[in-house]
Design a protein around this motif. Structure first.
Motif, PDB file in Angstrom:
ATOM      1  N   THR A  74       2.210 110.943 -35.239  1.00  0.00           N
ATOM      2  CA  THR A  74       1.821 111.999 -36.179  1.00  0.00           C
ATOM      3  C   THR A  74       2.998 112.912 -36.497  1.00  0.00           C
ATOM      4  O   THR A  74       3.208 113.301 -37.648  1.00  0.00           O
ATOM      5  N   GLU A  75       3.758 113.241 -35.443  1.00  0.00           N
ATOM      6  CA  GLU A  75       4.918 114.100 -35.654  1.00  0.00           C
ATOM      7  C   GLU A  75       5.973 113.403 -36.511  1.00  0.00           C
ATOM      8  O   GLU A  75       6.638 114.048 -37.325  1.00  0.00           O
ATOM      9  N   GLU A  76       6.118 112.089 -36.314  1.00  0.00           N
ATOM     10  CA  GLU A  76       7.062 111.345 -37.143  1.00  0.00           C
ATOM     11  C   GLU A  76       6.640 111.402 -38.616  1.00  0.00           C
ATOM     12  O   GLU A  76       7.473 111.584 -39.508  1.00  0.00           O
ATOM     13  N   GLY A  77       5.328 111.239 -38.844  1.00  0.00           N
ATOM     14  CA  GLY A  77       4.835 111.323 -40.220  1.00  0.00           C
ATOM     15  C   GLY A  77       5.100 112.687 -40.824  1.00  0.00           C
ATOM     16  O   GLY A  77       5.529 112.796 -41.980  1.00  0.00           O
ATOM     17  N   ALA A  78       4.849 113.740 -40.039  1.00  0.00           N
ATOM     18  CA  ALA A  78       5.094 115.098 -40.526  1.00  0.00           C
ATOM     19  C   ALA A  78       6.580 115.333 -40.778  1.00  0.00           C
ATOM     20  O   ALA A  78       6.972 115.990 -41.752  1.00  0.00           O
ATOM     21  N   LEU A  79       7.408 114.757 -39.888  1.00  0.00           N
ATOM     22  CA  LEU A  79       8.852 114.902 -40.052  1.00  0.00           C
ATOM     23  C   LEU A  79       9.331 114.226 -41.329  1.00  0.00           C
ATOM     24  O   LEU A  79      10.132 114.786 -42.089  1.00  0.00           O
ATOM     25  N   TRP A  80       8.811 113.028 -41.577  1.00  0.00           N
ATOM     26  CA  TRP A  80       9.205 112.327 -42.805  1.00  0.00           C
ATOM     27  C   TRP A  80       8.688 113.063 -44.038  1.00  0.00           C
ATOM     28  O   TRP A  80       9.368 113.109 -45.070  1.00  0.00           O
ATOM     29  N   ALA A  81       7.502 113.627 -43.942  1.00  0.00           N
ATOM     30  CA  ALA A  81       6.968 114.389 -45.073  1.00  0.00           C
ATOM     31  C   ALA A  81       7.850 115.603 -45.371  1.00  0.00           C
ATOM     32  O   ALA A  81       8.149 115.906 -46.532  1.00  0.00           O
ATOM     33  N   SER A  82       8.278 116.304 -44.311  1.00  0.00           N
ATOM     34  CA  SER A  82       9.176 117.450 -44.505  1.00  0.00           C
ATOM     35  C   SER A  82      10.509 117.009 -45.097  1.00  0.00           C
ATOM     36  O   SER A  82      11.078 117.682 -45.963  1.00  0.00           O
ATOM     37  N   HIS A  83      10.991 115.867 -44.611  1.00  0.00           N
ATOM     38  CA  HIS A  83      12.245 115.335 -45.142  1.00  0.00           C
ATOM     39  C   HIS A  83      12.121 115.016 -46.631  1.00  0.00           C
ATOM     40  O   HIS A  83      13.019 115.311 -47.424  1.00  0.00           O
TER      41      HIS A  83
ATOM     42  N   SER B 114      11.125 103.998 -37.855  1.00  0.00           N
ATOM     43  CA  SER B 114      10.158 104.065 -38.952  1.00  0.00           C
ATOM     44  C   SER B 114      10.880 104.501 -40.221  1.00  0.00           C
ATOM     45  O   SER B 114      12.083 104.745 -40.220  1.00  0.00           O
ATOM     46  N   ASP B 115      10.137 104.579 -41.290  1.00  0.00           N
ATOM     47  CA  ASP B 115      10.691 105.022 -42.555  1.00  0.00           C
ATOM     48  C   ASP B 115       9.585 105.757 -43.314  1.00  0.00           C
ATOM     49  O   ASP B 115       8.421 105.718 -42.920  1.00  0.00           O
ATOM     50  N   PRO B 116       9.933 106.453 -44.411  1.00  0.00           N
ATOM     51  CA  PRO B 116       8.924 107.249 -45.125  1.00  0.00           C
ATOM     52  C   PRO B 116       7.732 106.438 -45.598  1.00  0.00           C
ATOM     53  O   PRO B 116       6.579 106.887 -45.477  1.00  0.00           O
ATOM     54  N   GLU B 117       7.983 105.222 -46.121  1.00  0.00           N
ATOM     55  CA  GLU B 117       6.880 104.412 -46.633  1.00  0.00           C
ATOM     56  C   GLU B 117       5.920 104.031 -45.517  1.00  0.00           C
ATOM     57  O   GLU B 117       4.698 104.120 -45.659  1.00  0.00           O
ATOM     58  N   THR B 118       6.488 103.580 -44.381  1.00  0.00           N
ATOM     59  CA  THR B 118       5.636 103.194 -43.256  1.00  0.00           C
ATOM     60  C   THR B 118       4.883 104.386 -42.703  1.00  0.00           C
ATOM     61  O   THR B 118       3.687 104.294 -42.385  1.00  0.00           O
ATOM     62  N   ALA B 119       5.580 105.520 -42.564  1.00  0.00           N
ATOM     63  CA  ALA B 119       4.921 106.717 -42.035  1.00  0.00           C
ATOM     64  C   ALA B 119       3.780 107.153 -42.942  1.00  0.00           C
ATOM     65  O   ALA B 119       2.698 107.540 -42.469  1.00  0.00           O
ATOM     66  N   GLN B 120       3.989 107.065 -44.248  1.00  0.00           N
ATOM     67  CA  GLN B 120       2.924 107.424 -45.179  1.00  0.00           C
ATOM     68  C   GLN B 120       1.752 106.449 -45.075  1.00  0.00           C
ATOM     69  O   GLN B 120       0.584 106.855 -45.117  1.00  0.00           O
ATOM     70  N   ALA B 121       2.069 105.152 -44.946  1.00  0.00           N
ATOM     71  CA  ALA B 121       1.000 104.162 -44.799  1.00  0.00           C
ATOM     72  C   ALA B 121       0.196 104.405 -43.529  1.00  0.00           C
ATOM     73  O   ALA B 121      -1.035 104.283 -43.517  1.00  0.00           O
ATOM     74  N   ILE B 122       0.908 104.766 -42.448  1.00  0.00           N
ATOM     75  CA  ILE B 122       0.212 105.059 -41.188  1.00  0.00           C
ATOM     76  C   ILE B 122      -0.688 106.274 -41.352  1.00  0.00           C
ATOM     77  O   ILE B 122      -1.839 106.296 -40.869  1.00  0.00           O
ATOM     78  N   ALA B 123      -0.176 107.303 -42.036  1.00  0.00           N
ATOM     79  CA  ALA B 123      -0.984 108.503 -42.251  1.00  0.00           C
ATOM     80  C   ALA B 123      -2.239 108.187 -43.063  1.00  0.00           C
ATOM     81  O   ALA B 123      -3.344 108.651 -42.741  1.00  0.00           O
ATOM     82  N   GLN B 124      -2.080 107.355 -44.089  1.00  0.00           N
ATOM     83  CA  GLN B 124      -3.237 106.979 -44.898  1.00  0.00           C
ATOM     84  C   GLN B 124      -4.222 106.138 -44.081  1.00  0.00           C
ATOM     85  O   GLN B 124      -5.443 106.335 -44.169  1.00  0.00           O
ATOM     86  N   ALA B 125      -3.686 105.195 -43.287  1.00  0.00           N
ATOM     87  CA  ALA B 125      -4.560 104.372 -42.454  1.00  0.00           C
ATOM     88  C   ALA B 125      -5.311 105.231 -41.445  1.00  0.00           C
ATOM     89  O   ALA B 125      -6.495 104.998 -41.158  1.00  0.00           O
ATOM     90  N   THR B 126      -4.618 106.230 -40.904  1.00  0.00           N
ATOM     91  CA  THR B 126      -5.269 107.121 -39.933  1.00  0.00           C
ATOM     92  C   THR B 126      -6.408 107.899 -40.580  1.00  0.00           C
ATOM     93  O   THR B 126      -7.491 108.059 -40.004  1.00  0.00           O
ATOM     94  N   GLU B 127      -6.162 108.385 -41.812  1.00  0.00           N
ATOM     95  CA  GLU B 127      -7.212 109.114 -42.508  1.00  0.00           C
ATOM     96  C   GLU B 127      -8.408 108.207 -42.803  1.00  0.00           C
ATOM     97  O   GLU B 127      -9.568 108.609 -42.640  1.00  0.00           O
ATOM     98  N   HIS B 128      -8.128 106.963 -43.243  1.00  0.00           N
ATOM     99  CA  HIS B 128      -9.218 106.033 -43.508  1.00  0.00           C
ATOM    100  C   HIS B 128      -9.989 105.715 -42.226  1.00  0.00           C
ATOM    101  O   HIS B 128     -11.230 105.625 -42.230  1.00  0.00           O
ATOM    102  N   ALA B 129      -9.235 105.539 -41.129  1.00  0.00           N
ATOM    103  CA  ALA B 129      -9.901 105.236 -39.852  1.00  0.00           C
ATOM    104  C   ALA B 129     -10.773 106.399 -39.399  1.00  0.00           C
ATOM    105  O   ALA B 129     -11.895 106.213 -38.910  1.00  0.00           O
ATOM    106  N   ARG B 130     -10.243 107.608 -39.597  1.00  0.00           N
ATOM    107  CA  ARG B 130     -11.027 108.787 -39.216  1.00  0.00           C
ATOM    108  C   ARG B 130     -12.302 108.883 -40.059  1.00  0.00           C
ATOM    109  O   ARG B 130     -13.387 109.196 -39.548  1.00  0.00           O
ATOM    110  N   ALA B 131     -12.178 108.608 -41.349  1.00  0.00           N
ATOM    111  CA  ALA B 131     -13.351 108.634 -42.213  1.00  0.00           C
ATOM    112  C   ALA B 131     -14.364 107.570 -41.802  1.00  0.00           C
ATOM    113  O   ALA B 131     -15.583 107.792 -41.844  1.00  0.00           O
ATOM    114  N   LEU B 132     -13.844 106.379 -41.385  1.00  0.00           N
ATOM    115  CA  LEU B 132     -14.744 105.318 -40.937  1.00  0.00           C
ATOM    116  C   LEU B 132     -15.497 105.733 -39.678  1.00  0.00           C
ATOM    117  O   LEU B 132     -16.711 105.485 -39.544  1.00  0.00           O
TER     118      LEU B 132
END
Length: 258
Positions: free
Chosen positions: A26-35, A196-214
């Motif tokens: 999660t922190e990696e995703g936030a870091l990439w988003a800030s970047h 990781s990279d920005p695209e992967t981190a974003q995909a993970i964030a989206q997958a996490t949100e979808h999983a949480r919604a599920l």
């Protein structure tokens, strides 16, 4: 395939491991988003600085043209003022000539000099008005010349400010460009450090949100829908995910051993 495998490795690292690992993802995703935001803002700052420099350069060109025109008008006004002064002097000389003619008419007496005296008086009247008018025009031109000088001075001052703005805008553009380069270097270092990279981190964030919604949706259906019906509805979506996770598990074993 390589992108998919990297995604699932990172995803399993955050879901099958400890809470600390999940928090790290999660922190990696936030870091990439800030970047990404910092890179975007640096790019916008560079573009804005370039636009400001370009606009200031155009304004300076306009001010230069205005200054040159004001100086040309001021030069013409000074020349016109000299011509008006010569005109006033000519009227004054004409007045003196008319005065001498009147004196000559008075000397000739009533018979021979009356007509000359009348003409002299008329000429002196027009000459006086001509002198006054020429002096008034001269005063107006002199005032306009002073105003033009003030305007030229303000143009010069504005040109100086424009030069300062152009310099500051150029420095800002250079700083923004340097920031963009530093952020690009930081991104490469982040890729090396996190894997990781920005695209992967974003995909993970989206997958996490979808999983949480599920999970939330399944919780809402708990006890209300038969499990067999729920499993048959979810199987077409979950089986490909499970197969992908199982197929990719072997690639993580060397990493775990290390």
């Amino acid at each position: 395939m390589a992108e998919k495998n990297r995604f699932f490795r990172l995803w399993r690292r955050g879901t099958s491991g400890s809470k600390g690992a999940a928090r790290s993802i999660t922190e990696e995703g936030a870091l990439w988003a800030s970047h990404a935001r910092a890179s975007e803002e640096a790019t916008k700052a560079a573009e804005a600085a370039e636009r400001a420099a370009s606009s200031t350069a155009k304004q300076r060109a306009t001010l230069d043209a205005g200054t040159d025109e004001a100086r040309a008008v001021s030069t013409r006004s000074e020349e016109l003022q000299r011509q008006v002064a010569r005109l006033a002097d000519a009227f004054e000389r004409l007045n003196v000539i008319a005065l001498n003619a009147g004196l000559e008419g008075a000397r000739l007496g009533e018979v021979g000099g009356k007509a000359l005296s009348l003409v002299s008086s008329e000429v002196r009247s027009h000459a006086d008005r001509g002198v006054e008018t020429a002096r008034e025009v001269g005063r107006t031109i002199a005032e306009s010349t002073r105003e033009l000088a003030t305007l030229t001075s303000r143009f010069d001052e504005a040109r100086g400010h424009g030069a300062d703005i152009t310099q500051h805008a150029s420095l800002a553009a250079a700083s923004a460009a340097e920031s963009s380069r530093a952020l690009a270097d930081l991104g490469e270092r982040l890729r090396t450090a996190t894997g990781s990279d920005p695209e992967t981190a974003q995909a993970i964030a989206q997958a996490t949100e979808h999983a949480r919604a599920l999970v939330v949706a399944l919780g809402a259906l708990s006890g209300r829908v038969p499990r067999a019906l729920l499993a048959s509805a979810l199987r077409p979506m979950l089986e490909p995910l499970v197969r992908s996770l199982i197929e990719d598990e072997g690639e993580d074993e060397p990493t775990k051993e290390s």
